[in-house]
Scaffold this motif. Structure first.
Motif, PDB file in Angstrom:
ATOM      1  N   GLU A 109       0.866  -1.176   0.000  1.00 56.77           N
ATOM      2  CA  GLU A 109       0.000   0.000   0.000  1.00 56.77           C
ATOM      3  C   GLU A 109       0.907   1.232   0.000  1.00 56.77           C
ATOM      4  N   VAL A 110       0.736   2.106  -0.975  1.00 56.09           N
ATOM      5  CA  VAL A 110       1.584   3.284  -1.115  1.00 56.09           C
ATOM      6  C   VAL A 110       0.782   4.531  -0.766  1.00 56.09           C
ATOM      7  N   GLN A 111       1.238   5.266   0.240  1.00 55.02           N
ATOM      8  CA  GLN A 111       0.613   6.527   0.619  1.00 55.02           C
ATOM      9  C   GLN A 111       1.570   7.657   0.277  1.00 55.02           C
ATOM     10  N   VAL A 112       1.091   8.658  -0.448  1.00 52.91           N
ATOM     11  CA  VAL A 112       1.927   9.739  -0.949  1.00 52.91           C
ATOM     12  C   VAL A 112       1.613  11.028  -0.196  1.00 52.91           C
ATOM     13  N   VAL A 113       2.623  11.579   0.468  1.00 55.41           N
ATOM     14  CA  VAL A 113       2.503  12.852   1.175  1.00 55.41           C
ATOM     15  C   VAL A 113       2.840  13.973   0.196  1.00 55.41           C
ATOM     16  N   THR A 114       2.005  14.970   0.128  1.00 60.25           N
ATOM     17  CA  THR A 114       2.226  16.080  -0.808  1.00 60.25           C
ATOM     18  C   THR A 114       2.498  17.406  -0.107  1.00 60.25           C
ATOM     19  N   GLU A 115       2.118  17.530   1.175  1.00 62.88           N
ATOM     20  CA  GLU A 115       2.314  18.774   1.924  1.00 62.88           C
ATOM     21  C   GLU A 115       3.531  18.629   2.827  1.00 62.88           C
ATOM     22  N   ALA A 116       4.520  19.506   2.659  1.00 60.65           N
ATOM     23  CA  ALA A 116       5.735  19.448   3.460  1.00 60.65           C
ATOM     24  C   ALA A 116       5.485  20.003   4.859  1.00 60.65           C
ATOM     25  N   HIS A 117       6.185  19.462   5.849  1.00 62.76           N
ATOM     26  CA  HIS A 117       6.185  20.044   7.186  1.00 62.76           C
ATOM     27  C   HIS A 117       6.890  21.388   7.111  1.00 62.76           C
ATOM     28  N   PRO A 118       6.413  22.427   7.811  1.00 62.50           N
ATOM     29  CA  PRO A 118       7.016  23.759   7.674  1.00 62.50           C
ATOM     30  C   PRO A 118       8.471  23.827   8.073  1.00 62.50           C
ATOM     31  N   ASP A 119       8.925  22.958   8.967  1.00 64.07           N
ATOM     32  CA  ASP A 119      10.319  22.994   9.419  1.00 64.07           C
ATOM     33  C   ASP A 119      11.123  21.771   8.989  1.00 64.07           C
ATOM     34  N   ARG A 120      10.457  20.641   8.827  1.00 67.36           N
ATOM     35  CA  ARG A 120      11.150  19.381   8.579  1.00 67.36           C
ATOM     36  C   ARG A 120      10.886  18.829   7.192  1.00 67.36           C
ATOM     37  N   GLY A 121      10.306  19.637   6.326  1.00 67.44           N
ATOM     38  CA  GLY A 121      10.157  19.276   4.929  1.00 67.44           C
ATOM     39  C   GLY A 121       9.263  18.076   4.690  1.00 67.44           C
ATOM     40  N   LEU A 122       9.385  17.515   3.487  1.00 65.49           N
ATOM     41  CA  LEU A 122       8.567  16.369   3.115  1.00 65.49           C
ATOM     42  C   LEU A 122       8.898  15.133   3.945  1.00 65.49           C
ATOM     43  N   LEU A 123      10.177  14.980   4.296  1.00 68.11           N
ATOM     44  CA  LEU A 123      10.533  13.838   5.134  1.00 68.11           C
ATOM     45  C   LEU A 123       9.864  13.955   6.502  1.00 68.11           C
ATOM     46  N   GLY A 124       9.869  15.150   7.075  1.00 63.46           N
ATOM     47  CA  GLY A 124       9.192  15.329   8.350  1.00 63.46           C
ATOM     48  C   GLY A 124       7.711  15.011   8.264  1.00 63.46           C
ATOM     49  N   ALA A 125       7.088  15.405   7.163  1.00 63.47           N
ATOM     50  CA  ALA A 125       5.671  15.097   6.970  1.00 63.47           C
ATOM     51  C   ALA A 125       5.454  13.594   6.820  1.00 63.47           C
ATOM     52  N   ARG A 126       6.362  12.922   6.127  1.00 55.72           N
ATOM     53  CA  ARG A 126       6.260  11.466   6.009  1.00 55.72           C
ATOM     54  C   ARG A 126       6.365  10.795   7.373  1.00 55.72           C
ATOM     55  N   LEU A 127       7.306  11.239   8.177  1.00 62.10           N
ATOM     56  CA  LEU A 127       7.487  10.630   9.500  1.00 62.10           C
ATOM     57  C   LEU A 127       6.272  10.866  10.382  1.00 62.10           C
ATOM     58  N   ASP A 128       5.654  12.022  10.260  1.00 59.44           N
ATOM     59  CA  ASP A 128       4.424  12.285  11.017  1.00 59.44           C
ATOM     60  C   ASP A 128       3.319  11.336  10.577  1.00 59.44           C
ATOM     61  N   ARG A 129       3.202  11.086   9.272  1.00 60.80           N
ATOM     62  CA  ARG A 129       2.194  10.153   8.785  1.00 60.80           C
ATOM     63  C   ARG A 129       2.449   8.743   9.322  1.00 60.80           C
TER      64      ARG A 129
END
Length: 339
Positions: A109-129
């Motif tokens: 199952e592939v989930q795609v994050v498109t909104e970056a974390h304001p401080d930690r970028g796309l990787l930070g947003a991925r880790l939050d997910r």
């Protein structure tokens, strides 16, 4: 004749390309894309899953979840399906369409994050997910490649010793820095067994891994927006930053020699060439660089003129810089390489 029962058992360990005819510099490229996952990440994926199963933290019926920009996600998809496990990959919009399709075809199952974390970028947003998924699903197990010692242990046991065996007189090793698992594993092994080797990490401009300012990056694989916990700077002798325009030029220069290699490889080769020009222009040393993957998954990005123009500008399609050497002008030298 090799006979295997699981796909992760097959891995070409001893293929090197002498890049002198293409690069004009003494550099051997260790090619890691010749396995069923298509990248060096198969080693880390297998090691981390093995360790989780041995420890009992990953049990039958559980689901693996991991953040990945592409290659580790493909490798984990392969390992999971071969063991009857479910896998959820959290990636972002930079992951190539080819990698996403391959993961899905393998049952992930592939989930795609498109909104970056304001401080930690796309990787930070991925880790939050990933954190949200684990909180919502008690049967999910996060391998956490960014802090998992299995990520570097895999290369301490395999990649590092393979290079040392093939090149006992090695002077310098160039390794791309993503999660830094390959870098840390090889560096730790060589520091213990061949401490005279210079370890050069090659990172993307805009990555924060070694303390640089964050910037927009479009090519997955090398660079992070959150410093990996497994990174230990004491094992790294030098760091080279490479712009994505130079990554594209290096990939296309290699292609002109018939070698279709991935974006991470272009970054590493570009950085290695510049380091060699600056530090050993006489060419009197033995140098190896690690090529993490092949280029098929980048045909719609790095090798697509329209994508390059849109995301990096037309100047990135300029003459390939691989053949460029410093031009002596009297007592000084002007390098044609630029960040």
């Amino acid at each position: 004749m090799p006979v295997i029962t699981t796909p992760q058992e097959f891995d070409v360990e001893d293929l090197y390309v002498d890049l002198r005819p293409v690069l004009g510099r003494p550099l051997y490229l260790k090619c890691e894309g010749f396995n069923f996952a298509g990248s060096v990440k198969l080693r880390a994926a297998s090691e981390m899953v093995d360790a989780a199963e041995r420890s009992g933290t990953l049990r039958p019926g559980m689901t693996i979840v991991e953040s990945s920009s592409g290659n580790l996600g493909v490798a984990l998809s392969l390992v999971a399906v071969s063991r009857g496990l479910r896998f959820v990959c959290v990636t972002d919009s930079r992951c190539t369409a080819a990698s996403r399709r391959l993961m899905s075809s393998l049952g992930a199952e592939v989930q795609v994050v498109t909104e970056a974390h304001p401080d930690r970028g796309l990787l930070g947003a991925r880790l939050d997910r990933v954190a949200d998924l684990c909180a919502a699903h008690p049967d999910y197990h996060w391998l956490n490649q960014y802090a998992n010692p299995g990520n570097w242990t895999a290369h301490y046991r395999t990649t590092g010793p393979q290079i040392a065996k093939a090149f006992p007189d090695l002077d310098v090793l160039f390794v791309g820095a993503g999660t830094t698992g390959t870098l840390m594993g090889c560096a730790r092994f060589l520091r213990e067994n061949n401490p005279g080797v210079t370890i050069v990490a090659v990172d993307a401009a805009g990555s924060v891994t070694f303390g640089g300012p964050p910037g927009t990056r479009m090519i997955p694989g090398v660079g992070t927006s959150v410093r990996p916990a497994i990174l230990d700077d004491s094992y790294v002798d030098d760091v080279v930053l490479v712009s994505e325009a130079d990554t594209v030029r290096a990939c296309r220069g290699l292609l002109r020699g018939g070698f279709l290699l991935g974006g991470s490889t272009g970054t590493v080769v570009s950085g290695a060439a510049r380091w060699l020009d600056e530090h050993r222009p006489d060419g009197g040393l033995t140098a190896v660089a690690i090529a993490p993957d092949l280029g098929e998954r980048y045909l719609e990005t790095v090798y697509h003129d329209g994508w390059v123009r849109e995301h990096l500008g037309a100047e990135a399609l300029g003459a390939e810089a691989l053949g460029a050497r410093p031009v002596p002008l009297g007592p000084t030298t002007i390098s044609t390489w630029s960040l």
